[in-house]
Each structure stands twice: as C-alpha cells, then as structure tokens.
Design an enzyme around this catalytic site. Structure first.
Site, PDB file in Angstrom:
ATOM      1  N   TYR A   1       9.074  11.703  -3.294  1.00  0.00           N
ATOM      2  CA  TYR A   1       9.759  12.207  -2.215  1.00  0.00           C
ATOM      3  C   TYR A   1       9.579  13.553  -2.023  1.00  0.00           C
ATOM      4  CZ  TYR A   1      13.790  13.699   0.797  1.00  0.00           C
ATOM      5  OH  TYR A   1      14.471  13.961   1.764  1.00  0.00           O
TER       6      TYR A   1
ATOM      7  N   LYS B   1       7.508  15.224   1.462  1.00  0.00           N
ATOM      8  CA  LYS B   1       8.078  16.352   2.105  1.00  0.00           C
ATOM      9  C   LYS B   1       7.128  17.833   2.033  1.00  0.00           C
ATOM     10  CE  LYS B   1      11.303  14.247   3.915  1.00  0.00           C
ATOM     11  NZ  LYS B   1      11.413  13.750   5.444  1.00  0.00           N
TER      12      LYS B   1
END
Length: 279
Positions: free
Chosen positions: A153, A157
């Site tokens: 994750y 990002k």
C-alpha cells in the site's frame, strides 16, 4: 453553469462524500466503482480501466470538466498496487481527451500519508515504469511475506505522488491547461479503516504511524472539500503537488525543515565568498 465531474471510488468513503457535496451544489457527477454508481468498472485490469473511462466520457457527452480519482484498496495483495496506481494513471490517460475539451479541466487524486512510510523501491520503480507484469511479480512475492505484505500500500501511494509530480508539468497536462494534483490524507474514518480503528490496539498502531495532533482522525469530508477546490475553476496554478491534509502528521514526521536539502551549493559558494573577504 454546472461542471461535469467524474469520480472514481464514488460508491463509498471519500469518493462518495465528494459526489454528494458536488451533487448538492448542482454539479453533474458521474460515479465510477465496482457497482452501485453510474459506471460499473473494474479498475484492477487494463480492460476494465479503458472501458470505464470510455463509458464515463460517453455519459459526459465527450467533455469532462474534472476527474477526482479516489478508488483504492489497502489489502496486502498485488491487486492493491494495480488499483491504487494503474487504476488512477491509466484511467486518467484514457479519459484525458475528454478533459482537453473542457474550458477549465482539472484533476485531483488521492494519495496518502503512507507515501512517507518505508517502501520497496523495486515496486515503486516498476509502477513508475508502467510495467504491470513486473509489478504483479514483485507484489506477489511481497504478499507472501508478512514483513513486506503491508508495504504494498505505501509503495503504491509513493508511486502515485511521484507520478503526479513527474507528469503535472509536462506538455500533456500543464501544457494542455490541466492542473494535476494529489491530496494525502491522514487517518480517515471510512469503511476501509473501520476495522483497524475498532480496537484500542489498532488505533494505537495507526496513531504511531500517523500522528495527528490537530483534531485526530478525520472525516471524509475534510478530504472531499480539498479535492473539490483543487478541481474547481479557482485553482489556476496549483500543479504537481501532494497536499498533506493530515492533522499535522507530515509536520510531526518530517519536522520543521524540509528545505535545507538544497542548501549545500550555496553554503559552499558563501564559504568561498567569505574566504575571499578575509584574504
């Protein structure tokens, strides 16, 4: 005159909140998500992204004034990297022709405070190289190891914020009059974080990684309003930025000085000048 917005991830969380605010203001909103909105699209696959972009542009009559890209996942699986990065970048590239027909096109994406957490550089590099096969291979290996599974994750990002910074000043975006920016939330209370924040242990872990001295955890409307401003006509010059709307987490984690990395050359020059004055 109302503007036409396309919002990915419009069925829940930040995307749904942004859609509700804009609709209440009289703007036209075309929602994209797996189900329950105007366009049902799977942003985890190249075919799904292209089909969703084409359908959204068609519903808009060929002209889109703004895109707010909110769709994302946080599960420790390779699909998170695909949706969080390619589900934004490829969707935006596919719908960009419809944006260029607007008199005031705007784009804003959702990044995350997690972009400042440790990442796996090879995954970030593969994402930025648009190598989805390599991304799947690397993320699959990461998902198999509990030490790296949850790093998928933040890596996705980090890559999306770097993509925004890389692409925003180019001829394709700035040259076409399209401000391209991202927002990095702190801990937002949404269905995605509900389970994590349900326990004392989960909240403590979250706050250790994302300390938020101003008002603690935030509602989705705090991010939605910023995304809406970035995609409004009023934003004429903000481009390439990841804006941290995070209750002060960025300031806590990076400290008060994020500028001096570029001071070395002037420091050496000034040393030469002062040495000359002493001669």
């Amino acid at each position: 005159m109302s503007r036409t917005y396309v919002i990915t991830g419009a069925a829940s969380g930040i995307g749904r909140t942004a859609a509700e605010i804009l609709t209440a203001r009289g703007e036209r909103v075309i929602g994209v998500d797996l189900q329950g909105v105007d366009v049902s699209g799977d942003l985890s696959t190249p075919e799904g992204r292209l089909a969703a972009a084409e359908e959204a542009a068609g519903l808009a009559g060929g002209t889109v004034d703004a895109v707010i890209a909110c769709a994302g996942l946080s599960i420790p699986k390779p699909i998170t990297a695909s949706v969080n990065f390619f589900g934004m970048t490829e969707f935006l590239e596919a719908i960009r022709p419809a944006l260029t027909r607007s008199e005031a096109p705007r784009v804003a994406l959702v990044s995350s405070m997690a972009s400042m957490q440790p990442v796996v550089p090879s995954l970030v590099d593969a994402l930025l190289a648009d190598d989805e096969a390599a991304v799947d291979e690397i993320a699959t290996r990461m998902a198999e190891d509990p030490r790296t599974a949850n790093v998928i994750y933040p890596s996705s990002k980090r890559a999306i914020s770097r993509w925004v910074r890389r692409e925003a000043p180019t001829e394709r975006w700035a040259g076409a009059g399209i401000p391209l920016n991202a927002v990095a939330p702190g801990t937002v209370v949404t269905p995605m974080t509900k389970e994590l924040l349900a326990s004392d242990e989960g909240r403590a872990l979250t706050d250790a990684y994302v300390p938020m001295p101003l008002n603690s955890h935030q509602g989705p409307e705090s991010i939605a309003h910023l995304l809406i401003w970035l995609t409004s006509i009023e934003n004429s010059h903000c481009a390439g930025q990841t804006i941290y709307c995070d209750g002060g987490a960025d300031a806590v984690l990076r400290g008060e000085d994020v500028w001096s990395w570029n001071d070395a050359t002037m420091r050496e020059t000034f040393a030469e000048i002062t040495a000359g004055l002493q001669d």
